[in-house]
Design an enzyme around this catalytic site. Structure first.
Site, PDB file in Angstrom:
ATOM      1  N   ALA A  55       0.755  -1.370  -0.070  1.00 13.31           N
ATOM      2  CA  ALA A  55      -0.093  -0.125  -0.135  1.00 13.31           C
ATOM      3  C   ALA A  55       0.812   1.476  -0.113  1.00 13.31           C
ATOM      4  CB  ALA A  55      -0.736   0.063   1.160  1.00 13.31           C
ATOM      5  N   ARG A  96      -5.054   0.609  -9.360  1.00 13.16           N
ATOM      6  CA  ARG A  96      -5.499  -0.601  -8.280  1.00 13.16           C
ATOM      7  C   ARG A  96      -6.570   0.045  -7.354  1.00 13.16           C
ATOM      8  NH1 ARG A  96      -0.904  -4.227  -5.611  1.00 13.16           N
ATOM      9  NH2 ARG A  96      -2.931  -5.719  -5.581  1.00 13.16           N
ATOM     10  N   GLN A 204       3.946 -13.518  -2.323  1.00 13.87           N
ATOM     11  CA  GLN A 204       4.634 -12.282  -1.535  1.00 13.87           C
ATOM     12  C   GLN A 204       5.421 -12.605  -0.353  1.00 13.87           C
ATOM     13  OE1 GLN A 204       1.543 -12.133  -2.747  1.00 13.87           O
ATOM     14  NE2 GLN A 204       0.973 -10.042  -3.679  1.00 13.87           N
ATOM     15  N   ASP A 245      -4.279  -2.623   3.848  1.00 15.97           N
ATOM     16  CA  ASP A 245      -4.403  -1.719   2.492  1.00 15.97           C
ATOM     17  C   ASP A 245      -5.437  -0.847   2.608  1.00 15.97           C
ATOM     18  OD1 ASP A 245      -3.296  -4.792   1.404  1.00 15.97           O
ATOM     19  OD2 ASP A 245      -3.043  -2.767   0.044  1.00 15.97           O
ATOM     20  N   LYS A 256      -4.171  -8.419   2.302  1.00 16.47           N
ATOM     21  CA  LYS A 256      -3.599  -9.683   1.458  1.00 16.47           C
ATOM     22  C   LYS A 256      -4.997 -10.804   1.743  1.00 16.47           C
ATOM     23  CE  LYS A 256      -1.952  -9.744  -1.690  1.00 16.47           C
ATOM     24  NZ  LYS A 256      -2.652  -9.290  -2.867  1.00 16.47           N
TER      25      LYS A 256
HETATM   26  O1  MRU Z   1      -1.060  -7.262  -3.516  1.00 14.54           O
HETATM   27  P1  MRU Z   1      -0.103  -6.544  -2.974  1.00 14.54           P
HETATM   28  O2  MRU Z   1       1.098  -7.392  -2.793  1.00 14.54           O
HETATM   29  O3  MRU Z   1       0.193  -5.215  -3.198  1.00 14.54           O
HETATM   30  O4  MRU Z   1      -0.537  -6.587  -1.381  1.00 14.54           O
HETATM   31  C1  MRU Z   1      -0.009  -6.082  -0.267  1.00 14.54           C
HETATM   32  C2  MRU Z   1      -0.427  -6.272   0.952  1.00 14.54           C
HETATM   33  O5  MRU Z   1      -1.505  -6.869   1.192  1.00 14.54           O
HETATM   34  C3  MRU Z   1       0.138  -5.736   2.340  1.00 14.54           C
HETATM   35  O6  MRU Z   1       0.105  -6.456   3.569  1.00 14.54           O
HETATM   36  C4  MRU Z   1      -0.341  -4.185   2.393  1.00 14.54           C
HETATM   37  O7  MRU Z   1      -0.298  -3.702   1.446  1.00 14.54           O
HETATM   38  C5  MRU Z   1       0.309  -3.404   3.393  1.00 14.54           C
HETATM   39  S1  MRU Z   1       2.109  -3.143   3.101  1.00 14.54           S
HETATM   40  C6  MRU Z   1       2.760  -2.096   4.037  1.00 14.54           C
END
Ligand code: MRU
Length: 357
Positions: A55, A96, A204, A245, A256
């Site tokens: 995020a 997004r 991830q 997010d 996520k």
């Molecule tokens: O799809 P992504 O990899 O962008 O999802 C990221 C996440 O869900 C993270 O946990 C969230 O953005 C926090 S990042 C500090």
């Protein structure tokens, strides 16, 4: 301090005529490669394809993306510059949908843009916007360190921690959010063992969090998402820490896909679940998590995961990239302004208040 150094997640190179350099997260952990974004379209693509993700990092990339999108009108008149500013912010907002940091950063850029209208030349206006993107970047660094300090105080010593997805230095500046808590605890000499959910479908956890923990030499064990319950049952986990997010006014938190499952498991095993996030991840305009837009992604991320076809052609697929954990399942939210516990609308308002959009 850890001797660990990685290429920066993202950085602007040069002056207002410069470009954005990103660490390509789709290539990690096997290749450490940077990509150059020289126009707003390549930033949009990089966000959509997860070359830059997480995020806070998405918000930072978008802020610099605005600067790239305005390079062509630097010498134009006020009207053309203002029109293009509207155009590029609207365009980037479509990259997004779930991480509110994207919209927060774009609104901030637009606000600075509007303040410059009428009294600055487009070139000076453009310079002011690049300066704002740099300030957002710098503030994010300080925010991550503050989250780390507040969160580390919550951890016992020794401690087993489970984390999901990647909320580390790759997802923000330097320390990240959830991993900032672990990096700070490590700096303080606490004994940690981290269980890393691989985080299907795009891994991830396995690709990015595991990489960051190995680099920093924090003892860690990679598990498939389906193993979290067993690891908890064996008594190896004393805390769960994730990022976010978007957090609604009542504390419901989008993160996520799979975070909600982990939260249910943590509750069943009486393990505290901490969400680590900056104040700009709150969306106080939403009363609850029901209003959070959930990104749906391509079926191929599941049917052709892990680099090869793993499901038959013609199968139906559901691929939401995020889920919402109810506030009732969150022990505390760790922000740069302090810890919100218990997670109630009133406590959120008190801590976050005017800081959100
Ligand atoms: O799809 P992504 O990899 O962008 O999802 C990221 C996440 O869900 C993270 O946990 C969230 O953005 C926090 S990042 C500090």
């Amino acid at each position: 301090m850890s001797p660990f150094a990685k290429p920066e997640t993202l950085r602007w190179v040069g002056d207002a005529g410069g470009y954005l350099r990103l660490l390509d997260q789709t290539k990690l952990p096997t290749e450490v490669v940077e990509v150059e974004c020289r126009d707003v379209e390549s930033v949009w693509q990089a966000i959509r394809q997860l070359q830059v993700r997480g995020a806070p990092a998405i918000g930072l990339a978008a802020a610099y993306g605005v600067c790239l999108g305005l390079q062509s009108v630097r010498e134009a008149n006020d009207e053309a510059f203002g029109k293009r500013l509207e155009e590029v912010t609207r365009y980037l907002a479509g990259s997004r949908p779930t991480a509110v940091n994207l919209f927060w950063a774009l609104e901030r850029m637009q606000r600075v843009g509007n303040e410059s209208r009428g009294w600055r030349s487009p070139a000076a206006w453009h310079d002011a916007l690049l300066e704002e993107a740099r300030v957002i970047h710098e503030q994010d660094r300080a925010t991550c360190h503050a989250i780390g300090r507040h969160g580390a105080a919550l951890l016992p010593d020794p401690v087993g921690v489970l984390t999901h997805c990647n909320a580390g230095g790759l997802a923000a500046s330097e320390y990240g959010t959830a991993l900032a808590v672990l990096f700070t605890a490590q700096d303080q000499g606490k004994r940690l063992h981290v269980f890393v959910d691989e985080t299907r479908p795009l891994l991830q956890g396995a690709r990015l969090t595991a990489w960051e923990l190995v680099q920093r030499q924090i003892p860690a064990t990679l598990i498939c998402d389906s193993m979290a319950a067993q690891v908890m049952r064996e008594g190896r986990v004393q805390a769960v820490i994730t990022g976010a997010d978007r957090i609604a006014a009542n504390g419901d938190t989008a993160n996520k896909i799979g975070t909600y499952s982990v939260a249910v498991l943590a509750r069943a095993h009486d393990i505290p679940l901490y969400v680590a996030a900056p104040c700009n991840t709150f969306d106080l305009s939403l009363a609850s998590g029901d209003g959070i837009p959930i990104e749906q992604r391509a079926a191929e991320e599941i049917t052709q995961g892990l680099g090869r076809q793993i499901a038959p052609a013609g199968i139906g697929v559901y691929n939401p990239a995020f889920d919402v954990t109810p506030a009732t399942h969150i022990t505390a939210i760790i922000t740069e302004r302090g810890v919100i516990a218990p997670v109630t609308r009133e406590n959120i308002q008190r801590v976050v208040g005017g800081a959100s959009r």
